[in-house]
Design a protein around this motif. Sequence first.
Motif, PDB file in Angstrom:
ATOM      1  N   ASP A 159     -75.552 -69.542   9.197  1.00 28.17           N
ATOM      2  CA  ASP A 159     -74.691 -69.085   8.501  1.00 28.17           C
ATOM      3  C   ASP A 159     -73.577 -68.430   9.431  1.00 28.17           C
ATOM      4  O   ASP A 159     -73.700 -67.486  10.152  1.00 28.17           O
ATOM      5  CB  ASP A 159     -75.387 -67.858   7.437  1.00 28.17           C
ATOM      6  CG  ASP A 159     -74.003 -67.478   6.495  1.00 28.17           C
ATOM      7  OD1 ASP A 159     -72.683 -67.870   6.674  1.00 28.17           O
ATOM      8  OD2 ASP A 159     -74.708 -67.159   5.453  1.00 28.17           O
ATOM      9  N   ASN A 219     -74.730 -63.886   5.298  1.00 23.06           N
ATOM     10  CA  ASN A 219     -76.042 -63.414   5.589  1.00 23.06           C
ATOM     11  C   ASN A 219     -76.885 -64.329   4.623  1.00 23.06           C
ATOM     12  O   ASN A 219     -77.990 -63.795   3.993  1.00 23.06           O
ATOM     13  CB  ASN A 219     -76.395 -62.073   5.537  1.00 23.06           C
ATOM     14  CG  ASN A 219     -75.896 -61.348   4.232  1.00 23.06           C
ATOM     15  OD1 ASN A 219     -75.339 -62.223   3.341  1.00 23.06           O
ATOM     16  ND2 ASN A 219     -76.554 -60.298   3.981  1.00 23.06           N
ATOM     17  N   ASP A 253     -82.162 -66.173   6.167  1.00 25.54           N
ATOM     18  CA  ASP A 253     -82.891 -65.303   6.909  1.00 25.54           C
ATOM     19  C   ASP A 253     -84.320 -66.061   7.219  1.00 25.54           C
ATOM     20  O   ASP A 253     -84.440 -67.225   7.046  1.00 25.54           O
ATOM     21  CB  ASP A 253     -82.989 -64.005   5.783  1.00 25.54           C
ATOM     22  CG  ASP A 253     -83.966 -64.068   4.475  1.00 25.54           C
ATOM     23  OD1 ASP A 253     -84.317 -65.504   4.230  1.00 25.54           O
ATOM     24  OD2 ASP A 253     -84.060 -63.228   3.647  1.00 25.54           O
ATOM     25  N   GLU A 275     -81.838 -63.578  14.357  1.00 21.21           N
ATOM     26  CA  GLU A 275     -81.038 -62.491  13.402  1.00 21.21           C
ATOM     27  C   GLU A 275     -79.993 -62.246  13.828  1.00 21.21           C
ATOM     28  O   GLU A 275     -78.905 -62.239  13.302  1.00 21.21           O
ATOM     29  CB  GLU A 275     -82.116 -61.177  13.276  1.00 21.21           C
ATOM     30  CG  GLU A 275     -81.242 -60.116  12.263  1.00 21.21           C
ATOM     31  CD  GLU A 275     -82.015 -58.953  12.277  1.00 21.21           C
ATOM     32  OE1 GLU A 275     -82.026 -57.875  11.361  1.00 21.21           O
ATOM     33  OE2 GLU A 275     -83.246 -58.835  12.660  1.00 21.21           O
ATOM     34  N   ASN A 279     -78.106 -65.247  13.030  1.00 23.39           N
ATOM     35  CA  ASN A 279     -78.082 -65.905  11.434  1.00 23.39           C
ATOM     36  C   ASN A 279     -78.551 -67.407  11.581  1.00 23.39           C
ATOM     37  O   ASN A 279     -77.918 -68.140  10.746  1.00 23.39           O
ATOM     38  CB  ASN A 279     -77.175 -65.785  10.595  1.00 23.39           C
ATOM     39  CG  ASN A 279     -76.841 -64.287  10.338  1.00 23.39           C
ATOM     40  OD1 ASN A 279     -77.676 -63.606  10.131  1.00 23.39           O
ATOM     41  ND2 ASN A 279     -75.499 -63.816  10.096  1.00 23.39           N
ATOM     42  N   HIS A 304     -84.143 -65.037   1.188  1.00 23.95           N
ATOM     43  CA  HIS A 304     -84.287 -63.841   0.775  1.00 23.95           C
ATOM     44  C   HIS A 304     -85.392 -63.635  -0.430  1.00 23.95           C
ATOM     45  O   HIS A 304     -85.348 -63.009  -1.454  1.00 23.95           O
ATOM     46  CB  HIS A 304     -82.876 -63.226   0.085  1.00 23.95           C
ATOM     47  CG  HIS A 304     -81.672 -62.872   1.193  1.00 23.95           C
ATOM     48  ND1 HIS A 304     -81.783 -62.114   2.197  1.00 23.95           N
ATOM     49  CD2 HIS A 304     -80.933 -63.705   1.538  1.00 23.95           C
ATOM     50  CE1 HIS A 304     -80.825 -62.230   2.792  1.00 23.95           C
ATOM     51  NE2 HIS A 304     -80.154 -63.546   2.646  1.00 23.95           N
TER      52      HIS A 304
END
Length: 440
Positions: free
Chosen positions: A115, A119, A122, A147, A150, A179
């Motif tokens: 991304d 965000n 994940d 992280e 991304n 998510h």
Amino acid sequence: MNNKVKQELERIEIPKELHMRAKLGVKKAKSEQPKRKFKKTVAIPLVASLFLIFSVGVGAATIPSFNNLLSIVNPKIALILQPIEISSEDDGIKMEVVAAMNDGEMAVIYVTMQDLTGNRIDETLDIYDYSLTKGHMFNSQIVDYDETTNTATLRVQANGGESLNNKKINFHISSFLSHKHKFEEVKVNANLMEAKNNIPKTIPLDMNNISGGGGEVFGELKEQGTVQVLKPDETDLYLPEIEFMHISNLGFINNRLHIQTKWQGDDIDSHGYFYFIDTSGNKIHASNIYFGVDKLGNTNYGNEYIEYIFDVDNLDINKLKLMGDFVSNGNHTIGNWNTTFKIQSINKEKSMDFNRDFGSWMAKRITVSPLGVTLYGNGEFNNSSEIVVSAKMNDGSVQTFDSMTSFSENEKVIAKFLSSLPLDISKIESINIDGIEIDF
């Protein structure tokens, strides 16, 4: 190299649901059907670094995304992958096919999703609607998440290796989930003894008009043609924090425990499974059936309801704990990520006749490649069976196979057994399948 592979394996959660990851999956369920737009069968996930066997030029080490892959999987393994590095971007999200390979039966590609503007990606990323030209039995597994950038790295597997060899193929992603939230070891507070002493209301279900099912007794129920299931919506038993489904009925039919669940109509891909835990900590899984109900209360094709069936004839339910593991939908991101590339096939492969009766199917041929051992036969693969496979090497060492994919269609069976390390075909002395030694 063994320690590195072990570390990679420990970073990855291997789902218990095999073949299809449905809303409430059952271990090794044959034909569970999730709410997906594509009609593919998802097989057992591969182990983490997947022993990828391709010889590439020295120049591959200078490629940035390929270099990054070296830090994720074992470098000795990644260096022999075929680099691809073709990307596609849509709405600020970049998808890149970094590397790929295939043998005569299976293709594997490493893909990154990044991304660039938000965000939306994940560590729970799961590609949802996707396709690979001429491939079947799809499975995707996230192997790394960075992280700071991304970026998620995924491994995608598809059977159909021979038809992909040295041809242009298209890999396309239309949507993904992220998510997501896990609910593990959820205790089900249901009075099973009270249910056992009551006669539940039931309705007929045509097993030829269902959207899916699986487990040890599914084949038996399928052969019956019409079976009795619990009358829907006789109970409203909700589980702690679980908002996307509830138990709509519970009772015993023909000495089997039936747990009926109802799912929200707007659910995309929430899933999980019920299980018993015995006094030794072992899990006992159920069979399941997916169906819908019309306005008159009659069963029809659909997956609004899932009925779980435990064979408890030889079990003391007073000593068992009824539990469940569940995963919520998370975010559903739609886009268009499209790439086209070629995969070159591994040429190293050995094949010979192998006749063995596994009960529901008969093996006819065995093939060994650096990716693993493949059995070909006829019949219907029994997903509850355990087939133990190992390879004895010339130096006396034994290489085990700790993962499997299987496919049954039109009375044809393919079962592939995989190891966490590549097989050196030239150094195999014999293959052992359930105690039968095959001299190579």
